[in-house]
Motif scaffolding. Structure first.
Motif, short mmCIF file in Angstrom:
data_model
loop_
_atom_site.label_atom_id
_atom_site.label_comp_id
_atom_site.label_asym_id
_atom_site.label_seq_id
_atom_site.Cartn_x
_atom_site.Cartn_y
_atom_site.Cartn_z
N PHE A 1 0.86 -1.18 0.00
CA PHE A 1 0.00 0.00 0.00
C PHE A 1 0.90 1.24 0.00
O PHE A 1 1.59 1.51 0.98
CB PHE A 1 -0.92 0.02 1.22
CG PHE A 1 -1.78 1.27 1.30
CD1 PHE A 1 -2.71 1.54 0.31
CD2 PHE A 1 -1.65 2.16 2.35
CE1 PHE A 1 -3.49 2.69 0.37
CE2 PHE A 1 -2.41 3.30 2.42
CZ PHE A 1 -3.34 3.57 1.42
N ASN A 2 0.92 1.92 -1.13
CA ASN A 2 1.76 3.12 -1.29
C ASN A 2 3.22 2.83 -0.96
O ASN A 2 3.83 3.47 -0.12
CB ASN A 2 1.23 4.26 -0.43
CG ASN A 2 -0.14 4.76 -0.87
OD1 ASN A 2 -0.57 4.50 -1.98
ND2 ASN A 2 -0.82 5.47 0.01
N ASP B 1 -1.61 -5.36 -4.52
CA ASP B 1 -1.69 -3.91 -4.46
C ASP B 1 -2.99 -3.53 -3.75
O ASP B 1 -4.08 -3.64 -4.31
CB ASP B 1 -1.66 -3.33 -5.88
CG ASP B 1 -1.73 -1.81 -5.89
OD1 ASP B 1 -1.66 -1.21 -4.80
OD2 ASP B 1 -1.86 -1.23 -6.97
N GLY C 1 -4.93 -1.13 -3.14
CA GLY C 1 -5.53 0.16 -3.46
C GLY C 1 -4.58 1.32 -3.35
O GLY C 1 -4.97 2.41 -2.90
N SER C 2 -3.34 1.16 -3.77
CA SER C 2 -2.33 2.22 -3.65
C SER C 2 -2.72 3.45 -4.47
O SER C 2 -3.29 3.34 -5.57
CB SER C 2 -0.96 1.71 -4.12
OG SER C 2 -0.51 0.66 -3.30
N LYS C 3 -2.37 4.62 -3.93
CA LYS C 3 -2.67 5.89 -4.60
C LYS C 3 -1.41 6.53 -5.19
O LYS C 3 -1.52 7.57 -5.85
CB LYS C 3 -3.31 6.86 -3.61
CG LYS C 3 -4.58 6.34 -2.95
CD LYS C 3 -5.67 6.05 -3.98
CE LYS C 3 -6.96 5.60 -3.29
NZ LYS C 3 -8.01 5.22 -4.28
N ASP C 4 -0.26 5.94 -4.95
CA ASP C 4 0.98 6.52 -5.48
C ASP C 4 1.38 5.77 -6.76
O ASP C 4 0.52 5.26 -7.48
CB ASP C 4 2.09 6.47 -4.42
CG ASP C 4 2.45 5.05 -4.02
OD1 ASP C 4 1.81 4.10 -4.52
OD2 ASP C 4 3.39 4.87 -3.23
N GLN C 5 2.66 5.69 -7.04
CA GLN C 5 3.13 5.07 -8.27
C GLN C 5 3.35 3.56 -8.16
O GLN C 5 3.91 2.95 -9.07
CB GLN C 5 4.45 5.74 -8.69
CG GLN C 5 4.32 7.19 -9.09
CD GLN C 5 3.42 7.35 -10.31
OE1 GLN C 5 3.64 6.71 -11.33
NE2 GLN C 5 2.39 8.18 -10.19
N ARG D 1 -4.55 -6.69 -7.89
CA ARG D 1 -4.93 -5.35 -7.46
C ARG D 1 -6.32 -5.36 -6.85
O ARG D 1 -7.27 -5.89 -7.44
CB ARG D 1 -4.87 -4.37 -8.61
CG ARG D 1 -5.24 -2.94 -8.22
CD ARG D 1 -4.86 -1.92 -9.28
NE ARG D 1 -5.33 -0.58 -8.95
CZ ARG D 1 -4.75 0.24 -8.11
NH1 ARG D 1 -3.64 -0.14 -7.48
NH2 ARG D 1 -5.23 1.44 -7.87
N ARG E 1 -9.68 -3.29 -5.41
CA ARG E 1 -10.39 -2.08 -5.85
C ARG E 1 -10.23 -0.93 -4.87
O ARG E 1 -10.27 0.23 -5.27
CB ARG E 1 -11.87 -2.38 -6.06
CG ARG E 1 -12.13 -3.24 -7.28
CD ARG E 1 -13.56 -3.11 -7.78
NE ARG E 1 -13.70 -3.77 -9.07
CZ ARG E 1 -13.41 -3.23 -10.22
NH1 ARG E 1 -12.96 -1.98 -10.26
NH2 ARG E 1 -13.56 -3.89 -11.35
N ALA E 2 -10.07 -1.23 -3.62
CA ALA E 2 -9.92 -0.18 -2.60
C ALA E 2 -9.06 -0.72 -1.48
O ALA E 2 -8.89 -1.94 -1.34
CB ALA E 2 -11.29 0.27 -2.07
N ASN E 3 -8.51 0.18 -0.71
CA ASN E 3 -7.68 -0.22 0.41
C ASN E 3 -8.51 -1.02 1.42
O ASN E 3 -9.52 -0.54 1.93
CB ASN E 3 -7.07 1.01 1.09
CG ASN E 3 -6.23 0.64 2.30
OD1 ASN E 3 -6.61 0.91 3.42
ND2 ASN E 3 -5.09 0.02 2.06
#
Length: 325
Positions: free
Chosen positions: A15-16, A45, A47-51, A70, A72-74
């Motif tokens: 996560f991020n 993954d 729900g990461s919001k970074d790269q 992946r 869908r959400a954290n």
């Protein structure tokens, strides 16, 4: 030609983790390639919001054994691990955090110990936690001591989520229906044959911790209410103790009245009322935690949804509820 069935799956929740991901790839790939076993690295993954998603896709171009799952959400660390366990195909499965505090170089030793001793679980045990803060070390010691006192775990001291499990163990974990699963307690509770491998815990290689104090408290509450009914019995003992104290105070009041030794005072009254009120609220809070778990179980809401699994050539598994945790 289809890829061989993996002997080993390594599940890494993320996560991020963009800051640490290149370092993780640089250290983990040589270890896995050196095993001379068919393997898959299952990066979950969360729900990461970074790269992180971009870096994972870039790494897949040169690392065919890398598989990206992946969400869908954290959904949280424990849920992400459960998603990985539900999707892992290996005969042996390792769970490893991405922050490199738990060295991937220990994986070959885990696999060797499992085969040599014919056990189902190999726990990574931190023999040196000097890289952790004093508060974290003491709180972790208190947590495991409390759980053992309540008979809720047989986990070794200083064993977190770094472990190797046999396919039988993973299947058993995946079959459990419970919500808010705390895997560091679930796996020992199965009672499968196990051993340990020690290692020195390092500092986080990069990025920030995904386990702030609030998350640690929530994990502790889930652990206590999910693995022991001791708090309910504690509430009962509080009630019995309060009843005995009330009877003693009644006897004292009657004796004082008969002997003419009554003394008016509001301080003692306030203290007693406040103490009993606090105990009642505590007991209600404990009961509320258990009722909340029952309510969440009855709702049957999936803990996470898988959005994409690179194993299926980009097919979207939208709305696929994986194993609850």
């Amino acid at each position: 030609m289809p890829a061989p069935h993996p002997v080993l799956s390594v599940v890494v929740p993320m996560f991020n983790e963009a800051d640490v991901l290149p370092m993780l790839v640089a250290r983990l790939r040589p270890v896995l390639d050196g095993l001379d076993e068919a393997y898959e690295l299952l990066a979950v993954d969360d729900g990461s919001k970074d790269q992180t998603p971009v870096l994972l896709q870039a790494a897949r171009r040169t690392w065919p054994q890398l598989r990206v799952l992946r969400l869908r959400a954290n959904a949280g660390h424990q849920a992400a691990i459960s998603a990985g366990l539900a999707a892992a195909r290996g005969d042996w499965v390792v769970t490893l955090d991405a922050d490199l505090q738990d060295p991937p170089e220990v994986i070959p030793g885990m696999l060797e110990a499992a085969r040599a001793e014919q056990v189902d679980v190999v726990y990574g045990v931190r023999t040196d936690r000097s890289s952790d803060s004093a508060f974290k070390r003491r709180s972790a010691h208190a947590f495991y001591a409390t759980m053992r006192m309540m008979g809720a775990t047989g986990a070794p001291d200083n064993a977190g989520d770094y472990r190797l499990m046999s396919r039988a163990t993973v299947d058993a974990v995946n079959a459990l229906p419970e919500d808010h699963r705390v895997l560091r307690l679930v796996v020992p509770a199965l009672g499968f044959p196990s051993t340990t491998v020690g290692y020195v815990r390092a500092e986080r290689a990069a990025g920030s911790s995904k386990y702030p104090l609030a998350t640690m408290v929530r994990l502790s509450v889930d652990s206590v209410t999910g693995f022991s009914s001791a708090p309910l019995r504690l509430a009962t003992w509080f009630g019995l103790g309060g009843f005995v104290l009330a009877v003693a105070l009644l006897v004292y009041a009657l004796v004082a009245k008969l002997t003419g030794a009554t003394v008016a005072g509001w301080t003692s009254t306030v203290v007693i009322v406040a103490a009993f009120g606090a105990l009642q609220l505590l007991c209600l809070g404990v009961l509320g935690e258990y009722v909340g778990r029952i309510y969440a179980t009855l709702q049957r809401r999936p803990t996470y949804y898988v959005a994409h699994d690179s194993l299926h050539d980009g097919s979207d598994r939208a709305g696929s509820p994986a194993q609850r945790t």
